[in-house]
Scaffold this active site. Sequence first.
Site, PDB file in Angstrom:
ATOM      1  N   SER A   7       0.816  -1.203   0.000  1.00 44.10           N
ATOM      2  CA  SER A   7       0.000   0.000   0.000  1.00 44.10           C
ATOM      3  C   SER A   7       0.851   1.254   0.000  1.00 44.10           C
ATOM      4  O   SER A   7       1.610   1.513   0.949  1.00 44.10           O
ATOM      5  CB  SER A   7      -0.923   0.016   1.226  1.00 44.10           C
ATOM      6  OG  SER A   7      -1.610   1.242   1.295  1.00 44.10           O
ATOM      7  N   HIS A  32      -0.969  -1.281  -4.376  1.00 40.82           N
ATOM      8  CA  HIS A  32      -2.253  -0.881  -3.786  1.00 40.82           C
ATOM      9  C   HIS A  32      -2.275   0.628  -3.612  1.00 40.82           C
ATOM     10  O   HIS A  32      -1.408   1.212  -2.953  1.00 40.82           O
ATOM     11  CB  HIS A  32      -2.443  -1.568  -2.433  1.00 40.82           C
ATOM     12  CG  HIS A  32      -3.832  -1.416  -1.880  1.00 40.82           C
ATOM     13  ND1 HIS A  32      -4.877  -2.226  -2.271  1.00 40.82           N
ATOM     14  CD2 HIS A  32      -4.340  -0.552  -0.973  1.00 40.82           C
ATOM     15  CE1 HIS A  32      -5.970  -1.877  -1.622  1.00 40.82           C
ATOM     16  NE2 HIS A  32      -5.677  -0.851  -0.833  1.00 40.82           N
ATOM     17  N   ASP A  34      -4.587   3.726  -2.355  1.00 40.01           N
ATOM     18  CA  ASP A  34      -5.755   4.163  -1.597  1.00 40.01           C
ATOM     19  C   ASP A  34      -6.137   5.585  -1.990  1.00 40.01           C
ATOM     20  O   ASP A  34      -5.328   6.509  -1.872  1.00 40.01           O
ATOM     21  CB  ASP A  34      -5.464   4.125  -0.094  1.00 40.01           C
ATOM     22  CG  ASP A  34      -5.362   2.708   0.433  1.00 40.01           C
ATOM     23  OD1 ASP A  34      -6.308   1.926   0.207  1.00 40.01           O
ATOM     24  OD2 ASP A  34      -4.344   2.379   1.074  1.00 40.01           O
ATOM     25  N   MET A  36      -8.681   8.509  -1.008  1.00 47.56           N
ATOM     26  CA  MET A  36      -9.570   8.950   0.073  1.00 47.56           C
ATOM     27  C   MET A  36     -10.029  10.376  -0.187  1.00 47.56           C
ATOM     28  O   MET A  36      -9.239  11.219  -0.617  1.00 47.56           O
ATOM     29  CB  MET A  36      -8.828   8.894   1.412  1.00 47.56           C
ATOM     30  CG  MET A  36      -8.209   7.561   1.748  1.00 47.56           C
ATOM     31  SD  MET A  36      -7.380   7.645   3.350  1.00 47.56           S
ATOM     32  CE  MET A  36      -6.625   6.018   3.408  1.00 47.56           C
ATOM     33  N   HIS A  65      -8.087   1.383  -4.743  1.00 48.76           N
ATOM     34  CA  HIS A  65      -9.114   1.214  -3.711  1.00 48.76           C
ATOM     35  C   HIS A  65      -9.782   2.567  -3.478  1.00 48.76           C
ATOM     36  O   HIS A  65      -9.188   3.480  -2.896  1.00 48.76           O
ATOM     37  CB  HIS A  65      -8.425   0.690  -2.444  1.00 48.76           C
ATOM     38  CG  HIS A  65      -9.337   0.511  -1.275  1.00 48.76           C
ATOM     39  ND1 HIS A  65      -8.851   0.267  -0.009  1.00 48.76           N
ATOM     40  CD2 HIS A  65     -10.678   0.532  -1.159  1.00 48.76           C
ATOM     41  CE1 HIS A  65      -9.861   0.150   0.828  1.00 48.76           C
ATOM     42  NE2 HIS A  65     -10.981   0.317   0.153  1.00 48.76           N
ATOM     43  N   MET A  67     -11.968   4.854  -1.609  1.00 49.88           N
ATOM     44  CA  MET A  67     -12.655   5.146  -0.349  1.00 49.88           C
ATOM     45  C   MET A  67     -13.271   6.531  -0.482  1.00 49.88           C
ATOM     46  O   MET A  67     -12.859   7.491   0.170  1.00 49.88           O
ATOM     47  CB  MET A  67     -11.674   5.046   0.815  1.00 49.88           C
ATOM     48  CG  MET A  67     -11.258   3.616   1.110  1.00 49.88           C
ATOM     49  SD  MET A  67     -10.080   3.480   2.463  1.00 49.88           S
ATOM     50  CE  MET A  67      -8.551   3.656   1.539  1.00 49.88           C
ATOM     51  N   MET A 136     -11.934  -5.144   4.841  1.00 46.04           N
ATOM     52  CA  MET A 136     -11.191  -4.172   5.630  1.00 46.04           C
ATOM     53  C   MET A 136     -10.994  -4.748   7.041  1.00 46.04           C
ATOM     54  O   MET A 136     -11.954  -5.060   7.727  1.00 46.04           O
ATOM     55  CB  MET A 136     -11.952  -2.848   5.712  1.00 46.04           C
ATOM     56  CG  MET A 136     -11.999  -2.070   4.418  1.00 46.04           C
ATOM     57  SD  MET A 136     -10.368  -1.644   3.761  1.00 46.04           S
ATOM     58  CE  MET A 136      -9.654  -0.700   5.123  1.00 46.04           C
ATOM     59  N   ASP A 174      -7.049  -5.963   3.966  1.00 50.82           N
ATOM     60  CA  ASP A 174      -6.377  -4.660   3.995  1.00 50.82           C
ATOM     61  C   ASP A 174      -6.506  -4.054   5.386  1.00 50.82           C
ATOM     62  O   ASP A 174      -7.614  -3.735   5.826  1.00 50.82           O
ATOM     63  CB  ASP A 174      -7.013  -3.727   2.956  1.00 50.82           C
ATOM     64  CG  ASP A 174      -6.351  -2.356   2.905  1.00 50.82           C
ATOM     65  OD1 ASP A 174      -5.345  -2.146   3.602  1.00 50.82           O
ATOM     66  OD2 ASP A 174      -6.847  -1.504   2.153  1.00 50.82           O
TER      67      ASP A 174
END
Length: 221
Positions: A7, A32, A34, A36, A65, A67, A136, A174
């Site tokens: 990540s 990975h 993320d 957000m 991913h 979010m 998660m 994750d």
Amino acid sequence: MNCLSPSLLSADFARLAEQIALIDEAGAQYVHIDVMDGVFVPSISIGLPVIKAIRPLTERIFDVHLMITEPERYIDAFVEAGADLLTVHAEACTHLDRTIRKIKEKGILAGVAVNPATPVGVLEYILEEVDMVLVMSVNPGFGGQRLIPYTIGKIYDIKNLLEKRGLKTDIEIDGGVTLENVDQAMDAGANIIVAGSAVFAGDIKANVEGFLTRLKRREKA
């Protein structure tokens, strides 16, 4: 196949290109990423311009991913930026089926994520449509958290659901995964392992190799 997805949330953003090269050279199969928005989760992280900028640095799978709220609005943009696998949260989608179908129509892999306290039942009618389920194992929004123990039980439950339906869908975990608990996650049924702090703190190549050794050993068992 067991795969490692380091990540970037835990990477040094001032040395991002260098650290992506390190995880690539060490053999990590995924990257990975993320995303957000400060609304669905408390933090704000990297977005489209960064993903587009780092896409030429590696041919590894970009495991993006989302979010974010209303992720369906941005599917085209993330595909164009270089996502190979796009995961949305069940909790963030008003029309989850429509969102998953839109991702699949773009010719990439589609995943659905569930937060720690979200019941497994939310996946019941979407399992046949997705390529991956992301469990998660921490509450999303911050790196460096400890794995919540009961989430391991959710992986068992999802694995059982998939087996009953004859599905070979990947299960990703994750949050808080380390060399000390990764075997437990794989025992439960996870085969794609996201690790942030456990990869980027210290010797990155050695950390990746340590995870890959565990993952390969489990495939042979």
